[in-house]
Design a protein around this motif. Structure first.
Motif, PDB file in Angstrom:
ATOM      1  N   LEU A  20       1.020  -0.777   0.282  1.00 20.78           N
ATOM      2  CA  LEU A  20       0.225  -0.503  -0.130  1.00 20.78           C
ATOM      3  C   LEU A  20       0.679   1.061  -0.241  1.00 20.78           C
ATOM      4  O   LEU A  20       2.030   1.126   0.871  1.00 20.78           O
ATOM      5  CB  LEU A  20      -1.021   0.107   1.066  1.00 20.78           C
ATOM      6  CG  LEU A  20      -1.829  -0.982   1.380  1.00 20.78           C
ATOM      7  CD1 LEU A  20      -2.281  -1.092   2.676  1.00 20.78           C
ATOM      8  CD2 LEU A  20      -2.255  -0.848  -0.171  1.00 20.78           C
ATOM      9  N   GLN A  21       0.310   2.385  -0.757  1.00 20.32           N
ATOM     10  CA  GLN A  21       1.147   3.361  -1.097  1.00 20.32           C
ATOM     11  C   GLN A  21       0.770   4.563  -0.351  1.00 20.32           C
ATOM     12  O   GLN A  21      -0.958   4.734  -0.469  1.00 20.32           O
ATOM     13  CB  GLN A  21       1.536   3.742  -2.744  1.00 20.32           C
ATOM     14  CG  GLN A  21       2.249   2.601  -3.205  1.00 20.32           C
ATOM     15  CD  GLN A  21       3.829   2.674  -2.381  1.00 20.32           C
ATOM     16  OE1 GLN A  21       4.505   3.711  -2.048  1.00 20.32           O
ATOM     17  NE2 GLN A  21       3.858   1.723  -2.502  1.00 20.32           N
ATOM     18  N   LYS A  25      -7.395   3.918   4.034  1.00 19.54           N
ATOM     19  CA  LYS A  25      -8.063   3.320   4.691  1.00 19.54           C
ATOM     20  C   LYS A  25      -8.190   1.919   4.377  1.00 19.54           C
ATOM     21  O   LYS A  25      -8.779   1.761   3.136  1.00 19.54           O
ATOM     22  CB  LYS A  25      -9.652   3.508   4.653  1.00 19.54           C
ATOM     23  CG  LYS A  25     -11.067   2.825   4.788  1.00 19.54           C
ATOM     24  CD  LYS A  25     -11.942   3.885   5.129  1.00 19.54           C
ATOM     25  CE  LYS A  25     -12.991   3.020   6.188  1.00 19.54           C
ATOM     26  NZ  LYS A  25     -14.171   4.045   6.816  1.00 19.54           N
ATOM     27  N   LEU A  26      -8.785   0.803   5.348  1.00 20.20           N
ATOM     28  CA  LEU A  26      -7.815   0.083   4.972  1.00 20.20           C
ATOM     29  C   LEU A  26      -9.474  -0.934   5.738  1.00 20.20           C
ATOM     30  O   LEU A  26     -10.431  -0.165   6.310  1.00 20.20           O
ATOM     31  CB  LEU A  26      -6.623  -0.838   5.795  1.00 20.20           C
ATOM     32  CG  LEU A  26      -5.893  -0.612   6.475  1.00 20.20           C
ATOM     33  CD1 LEU A  26      -4.856  -1.097   7.000  1.00 20.20           C
ATOM     34  CD2 LEU A  26      -4.852  -1.313   4.900  1.00 20.20           C
ATOM     35  N   GLU A  57     -10.857  -4.307  -1.621  1.00 21.58           N
ATOM     36  CA  GLU A  57     -10.305  -4.097  -2.723  1.00 21.58           C
ATOM     37  C   GLU A  57      -9.243  -4.409  -3.517  1.00 21.58           C
ATOM     38  O   GLU A  57      -8.631  -4.535  -4.927  1.00 21.58           O
ATOM     39  CB  GLU A  57     -10.629  -2.564  -3.288  1.00 21.58           C
ATOM     40  CG  GLU A  57     -12.131  -1.911  -2.560  1.00 21.58           C
ATOM     41  CD  GLU A  57     -12.522  -2.058  -1.465  1.00 21.58           C
ATOM     42  OE1 GLU A  57     -11.815  -1.449  -0.490  1.00 21.58           O
ATOM     43  OE2 GLU A  57     -13.817  -2.355  -1.057  1.00 21.58           O
ATOM     44  N   LYS A  58      -8.466  -4.365  -2.757  1.00 18.22           N
ATOM     45  CA  LYS A  58      -6.624  -4.450  -3.542  1.00 18.22           C
ATOM     46  C   LYS A  58      -6.207  -5.991  -2.917  1.00 18.22           C
ATOM     47  O   LYS A  58      -4.928  -5.375  -1.653  1.00 18.22           O
ATOM     48  CB  LYS A  58      -5.635  -3.363  -3.340  1.00 18.22           C
ATOM     49  CG  LYS A  58      -6.892  -2.227  -3.761  1.00 18.22           C
ATOM     50  CD  LYS A  58      -5.309  -1.136  -3.495  1.00 18.22           C
ATOM     51  CE  LYS A  58      -6.776   0.742  -3.417  1.00 18.22           C
ATOM     52  NZ  LYS A  58      -5.707   1.801  -3.195  1.00 18.22           N
ATOM     53  N   PRO A  59      -7.004  -6.607  -3.035  1.00 16.95           N
ATOM     54  CA  PRO A  59      -5.811  -8.221  -2.143  1.00 16.95           C
ATOM     55  C   PRO A  59      -4.234  -8.842  -2.283  1.00 16.95           C
ATOM     56  O   PRO A  59      -3.866  -9.452  -1.550  1.00 16.95           O
ATOM     57  CB  PRO A  59      -6.960  -9.102  -2.209  1.00 16.95           C
ATOM     58  CG  PRO A  59      -7.599  -9.032  -3.889  1.00 16.95           C
ATOM     59  CD  PRO A  59      -7.872  -7.447  -3.871  1.00 16.95           C
ATOM     60  N   GLY A 107       4.359  -1.335  10.507  1.00 13.88           N
ATOM     61  CA  GLY A 107       4.067  -0.058  10.427  1.00 13.88           C
ATOM     62  C   GLY A 107       2.442   0.371   9.861  1.00 13.88           C
ATOM     63  O   GLY A 107       2.104   1.086   9.195  1.00 13.88           O
ATOM     64  N   LEU A 108       1.984  -0.977  10.275  1.00 11.88           N
ATOM     65  CA  LEU A 108       0.073  -0.787   9.827  1.00 11.88           C
ATOM     66  C   LEU A 108      -0.402  -0.419  11.555  1.00 11.88           C
ATOM     67  O   LEU A 108      -0.054  -0.920  12.404  1.00 11.88           O
ATOM     68  CB  LEU A 108       0.019  -1.939   9.344  1.00 11.88           C
ATOM     69  CG  LEU A 108       0.250  -2.256   7.902  1.00 11.88           C
ATOM     70  CD1 LEU A 108       0.877  -3.754   8.053  1.00 11.88           C
ATOM     71  CD2 LEU A 108      -0.090  -1.805   7.306  1.00 11.88           C
ATOM     72  N   PRO A 109      -1.888   0.207  10.847  1.00  7.93           N
ATOM     73  CA  PRO A 109      -2.239   0.160  12.342  1.00  7.93           C
ATOM     74  C   PRO A 109      -2.812  -1.199  13.212  1.00  7.93           C
ATOM     75  O   PRO A 109      -2.644  -2.400  13.066  1.00  7.93           O
ATOM     76  CB  PRO A 109      -3.709   0.622  12.256  1.00  7.93           C
ATOM     77  CG  PRO A 109      -3.557   0.174  10.302  1.00  7.93           C
ATOM     78  CD  PRO A 109      -2.448   0.037   9.888  1.00  7.93           C
TER      79      PRO A 109
END
Length: 138
Positions: A20-21, A25-26, A57-59, A107-109
């Motif tokens: 992801l760039q 929103k995940l 939407e972007k697996p 670096g992800l929530p």
């Protein structure tokens, strides 16, 4: 009195893809499976929890899979459905903490894995080694 004694755990698989760039929103889709396998004497079991999540939407840009096995001893006589519930309740917090730690350090929530309500309606006990793809079974 019967009880399930947690002996330890082993991470079987961790797979993370984060392409992801920028801020996004995940929109997470999640699947999970839980399986308990017993020794022939039903005195020991291995419970395996697998969590597979991906961006709806972007697996290919975000997906995460973790599979953890917990090793437990059964003291006394317990119904397999009761073992299943207790094993899940014992293993779930460890998997949730591991997943959250990995994702935050990447670096992800902190994505929390929802707990499945274990009741007799979503537990199947089988006497053979049949596989059930994506379901809750033992």
């Amino acid at each position: 009195m019967s009880e399930l004694i947690f002996k330890g755990l082993k991470v079987e698989e961790i797979d993370l893809s984060n392409k992801l760039q920028g801020e996004q929103k995940l929109n997470i889709e999640q699947r999970s499976s839980f399986n308990v396998k017993y020794t022939q004497d039903n005195k020991h079991c291995i419970a395996t929890l697998t969590i597979d999540m991906m961006h709806k939407e972007k697996p290919m840009d975000f997906n995460f899979k973790i599979e953890v096995s917990g090793f437990m001893d059964v003291e006394g006589t317990m119904d397999k459905k009761e073992i299943h519930k207790n094993a899940y309740n014992e293993l779930y917090p460890h998997v949730r903490a591991l997943a959250m730690t990995i994702l935050v350090n990447a670096g992800l929530p902190p994505i929390t894995i929802p707990k499945v309500k274990m009741d007799d309606s979503n537990i199947r006990v089988s006497n053979d080694n049949a596989q059930n793809q994506g379901g809750l079974y033992s």
